[in-house]
Design an enzyme around this catalytic site. Structure first.
Site, PDB file in Angstrom:
ATOM      1  N   SER A 406       0.907  -1.327   0.085  1.00 43.77           N
ATOM      2  CA  SER A 406       0.045  -0.092  -0.019  1.00 43.77           C
ATOM      3  C   SER A 406       0.904   1.279   0.157  1.00 43.77           C
ATOM      4  CB  SER A 406      -1.132  -0.156   1.261  1.00 43.77           C
ATOM      5  OG  SER A 406      -0.373  -0.171   2.276  1.00 43.77           O
ATOM      6  N   HIS A 427      -2.768  -2.806  -5.929  1.00 43.33           N
ATOM      7  CA  HIS A 427      -3.121  -2.343  -4.444  1.00 43.33           C
ATOM      8  C   HIS A 427      -4.705  -2.346  -4.266  1.00 43.33           C
ATOM      9  CE1 HIS A 427      -3.342   1.093  -1.322  1.00 43.33           C
ATOM     10  NE2 HIS A 427      -3.452  -0.251  -0.629  1.00 43.33           N
ATOM     11  N   GLU A 439      -6.012   0.248  -7.326  1.00 44.51           N
ATOM     12  CA  GLU A 439      -4.948   1.070  -7.709  1.00 44.51           C
ATOM     13  C   GLU A 439      -3.862   0.179  -8.582  1.00 44.51           C
ATOM     14  OE1 GLU A 439      -3.818   5.058  -5.306  1.00 44.51           O
ATOM     15  OE2 GLU A 439      -3.703   2.910  -4.315  1.00 44.51           O
ATOM     16  N   ASN A 477      -3.184   6.666  -0.650  1.00 43.32           N
ATOM     17  CA  ASN A 477      -2.993   6.513   0.895  1.00 43.32           C
ATOM     18  C   ASN A 477      -1.766   7.946   1.257  1.00 43.32           C
ATOM     19  OD1 ASN A 477      -4.066   4.243   1.847  1.00 43.32           O
ATOM     20  ND2 ASN A 477      -2.477   2.858   1.686  1.00 43.32           N
TER      21      ASN A 477
END
Ligand code: CAA
Length: 691
Positions: A406, A427, A439, A477
């Site tokens: 991540s 991800h 992702e 993130n």
């Protein structure tokens, strides 16, 4: 442009075939064509009935959404529908595929409706921030009753033909070619001497407790206004004569058309489709994927395996020990049992997946034949490198090696293999069989067909796939980390976590950041902080967040975190131990008061500024990629469109002004994004970069 409505005769019946690919949206040309062809049928000697049918995959998918927000063009859809309904001929809608929004309204303007069994109807306007604007809320209750109309108009759900038939919205269901069954039905009506049957002349349906229904729908909409407004429109069908009801519906439709929520929802509609449409992937054939390996059977790995299995892929799950393998099988079994319970799969499919499609192993050799392997092990570069070195040894040539990291550097992971062109980041978001976002993280050396395969896999797994470049945290993130810091800063300056959560939940987030932290588990961040302190990359000294964890308050899983969950997750109340700990940490920091608006501006300014940096650096290709990441992975309210669409709507000037004022006390954190400054200087919007 060629005429979108074809006209032909079959005995006494005129057939109007709408041909406006891909989904027969009611563009101006289609509306005008329908008017003209109705005139033609009425002037055509011997014609006694008209059948309206769609060419291709649908009857009509609704108004042409690309025309929304532009000046209206005659004829309007309500006029077209009134014209159809007022015809002295008998008019039949022959429906297949979808009849949505204006499409269903056209069908309801016809005197009779026949559909093939696979047809679906719906009033999805609420998903665009609207209500039906061409009589849907007035005619549907007259044929199907108030409850069915409210259900359809407030949820936007698609209703299958048999249910639509039972509720009265479709008269006849018959298998066959839509045009042929339409003509036969019209002929039968003529033979039976059936009369015209305008829905507008049917009696008004029975009323209900409108205020209670309005309140319930408003609460369910979490700030979205359109569904509740749809209740008021249906109310008009009961309380007003038909013509006045139409006007009431139209007024609400126009009012909603001018809202920011409508702009946000339509941005989401098109962006959701554009996000995986990348020019460099045009014509690139993805690699074949039938057999997938997943390494690590924790919550994430088991979720990824479940998603793959549900899409019909075979999965080999690799774990360290037989016990861990069995635990992983148990987690996947639990997920699949949920899918079975919700009717997503049959018992036979469930059993076939558990008995045949899923293999569990502790031996890397079991991955020698997989087409793609997704690593979902502990987030530690050394561990990831060990895994990829091993995969490089055992996987067949051409197999794709994917990491579900991540935030770690996927270039560095790729570099420890002899085939960096086959390495990619995929991800997922937990729970991976539920969350829609994927992702697709593309390191420098990845082959283009591997990128195409990432997107093809996302589509197969029913995900919204977003391309992301490599950086700490990728798109989502990285932005999350920034707006979380903004929330923590506000706590230190005087806002309580509860004020912050309340302000953001009022904005439309399902949960504020502190409620999310409780759900995710506060121990995760605590472990990271302890590790960083041991490495010397973070100052010593326990913060209030550490002290909460030291007291065993890890969030929902221990019953207490920022909130106390003794009465259940939904009935959370602030944990009384938290504010005193925060007060201790605040000592020495100047305090101020925050209104809900102050909180929202501070939080959103951080989110938008970081989003602009992510786009400016090319980590996200377009603003819409950021918007879709936040919408599908982070609970951003769809009706606000995404952070960058929202920024366009509130105005970039004002936002940059806020950022600069915050920068006076904290210049590093609040350094304005160069892209934001550039757009303001040029008087442009983020949306201008989406085109
Ligand atoms: N107007 C314009 N374009 C539309 C459209 C519409 N109503 N519906 C779909 N499209 C376009 C999509 O943008 C897409 O274009 P690209 O190929 O260029 O990306 C293409 O048609 C195919 O759509 P999908 O990729 O979504 O195909 P699908 O098979 O997965 O789904 C669908 C088809 C169920 C029709 C889905 O597109 C959909 O739900 N469309 C929206 C339907 C809708 O909301 N209708 C109500 C409109 S509002 C209205 O009608 C108000 C009124 O009363 C006046």
């Amino acid at each position: 442009m060629s005429d979108p409505i074809a006209y032909e005769r079959d005995g006494d019946v005129a057939v109007l075939t709408i041909n406006n690919p891909p989904v027969n949206a009611l563009s101006q040309a289609v509306r005008q064509g329908l008017m003209a062809r109705m005139d033609q049928a009425e002037g055509d000697a011997g014609v006694k009935a008209v059948v309206i049918v769609g060419e291709g995959r649908a009857f009509i998918a609704g108004a042409d959404i690309t025309e929304f927000g532009k000046p209206p063009m005659e004829p309007s859809l309500p006029d077209v529908i009134d014209r159809i309904e007022a015809s002295p001929l008998i008019v039949v809608a022959a429906m297949h595929g979808v009849s949505l929004g204006g499409g269903l309204e056209v069908a309801l303007g016809c005197h009779y409706r026949i559909a093939v069994p696979s047809a679906r109807i719906g009033l999805p306007e609420v998903h665009l921030g609207l209500i039906p604007g061409a009589g849907g809320t007035q005619r549907l209750p007259r044929v199907a009753g108030v409850q069915a109309a409210i259900d359809m108009a407030t949820t936007g759900r698609h209703v299958k033909a048999d249910e639509a038939h039972k509720m009265g919205a479709i008269d006849v269901i018959e298998d066959g070619d839509p045009k042929a069954i339409g003509i036969a039905y019209a002929q039968q009506l003529l033979d039976d001497g059936a009369a015209r049957r305008p829905v507008s002349e049917m009696p008004s349906p029975e009323g209900i407790d409108w205020d209670a229904t309005y309140d319930a729908v408003l609460a369910r909409g979490r700030g979205q206004i359109a569904p509740a407004k749809a209740v008021r429109a249906v109310q008009a069908s009961v309380e007003k004569p038909f013509a006045d009801g139409l006007l009431a519906e139209r007024d609400i439709f126009i009012e909603l058309m001018n809202t920011d929520q409508r702009k946000g929802m339509i941005h989401a509609f098109f962006s959701e489709r554009a996000v995986s449409n990348l020019p460099e992937l045009k014509g690139v054939t993805p690699r074949e994927i039938a057999n997938v390996g997943v390494i690590g059977g924790g919550t994430m790995g088991a979720g990824i395996a479940t998603a793959a299995l549900l899409s019909g892929l075979r999965v080999t799950m690799l774990e360290m020990t037989a016990e861990a393998g069995e635990a992983a099988r148990g987690r996947i079994g639990g997920n699949l049992a949920g899918a079975l319970k919700r009717g997503k799969i049959s018992q036979a499919q469930h059993d076939a997946i558990m008995d045949k499609a899923l293999q569990v192993s502790t031996d890397y050799a079991a991955l020698s034949d997989v087409d793609l392997v997704i690593e979902a092990v502990f987030e530690d570069m050394a561990v990831k490198k060990q895994v990829f070195t091993k995969l490089d040894e055992v996987c067949k040539p051409g197999a794709i090696l994917a990491s579900n990291t991540s935030y770690l550097d996927v270039n560095e992971i790729a570099a420890c293999t002899k085939r960096p062109e086959d390495v990619i980041g995929l991800h997922f978001f937990s729970p991976a069989h539920v969350m829609k976002l994927l992702e697709v993280v593309v390191p420098d050396k990845t082959a283009i067909d591997v990128v195409a395969t990432g997107f093809a896999l996302g589509k197969r797994l029913n995900k919204i796939s977003v391309r992301a470049g490599v950086c700490d945290g990728f798109i989502g993130n990285r932005i999350l980390s920034t707006y979380r810091q903004a929330a923590d800063q506000m706590v230190m300056q005087g806002a309580s976590p509860y004020d912050i959560d309340a302000a953001l939940e009022a904005f439309g987030f399902a949960m504020g950041p502190f409620a999310v932290a409780d759900l995710a588990g506060l121990d995760i961040g605590w472990a990271v902080r302890k590790r960083k302190r041991a490495e010397g990359t973070m100052p010593d000294g326990a913060t209030y967040a550490d002290k909460m964890c030291e007291a065993g308050n890890f969030g929902q899983k221990t019953g207490k975190g920022y909130y106390d969950y003794a009465a259940g997750a939904k009935a959370r109340v602030p944990n009384a131990d938290v504010m005193p700990l925060i007060e201790e940490d605040r000592a020495g920091t100047p305090q101020r008061s925050f209104t809900a608006d102050d909180i929202l501006r501070y939080y959103m300014a951080a989110m938008v500024n970081e989003s602009a940096k992510v786009v400016g650096e090319g980590i996200a290709r377009r603003p819409l990629d950021v918007d879709m990441t936040l919408l599908f992975g982070y609970g951003f309210p769809r009706y606000n469109g995404g952070p960058l669409k929202w920024a366009d709507i509130v105005g970039l000037d004002d936002l940059l002004g806020d950022i600069k004022s915050y920068a006076e006390t904290n210049p590093d954190f609040w350094a304005p994004a160069p892209l934001l400054e550039q757009l303001v200087a040029e008087g442009k919007t983020f949306d201008s970069l989406n085109q």
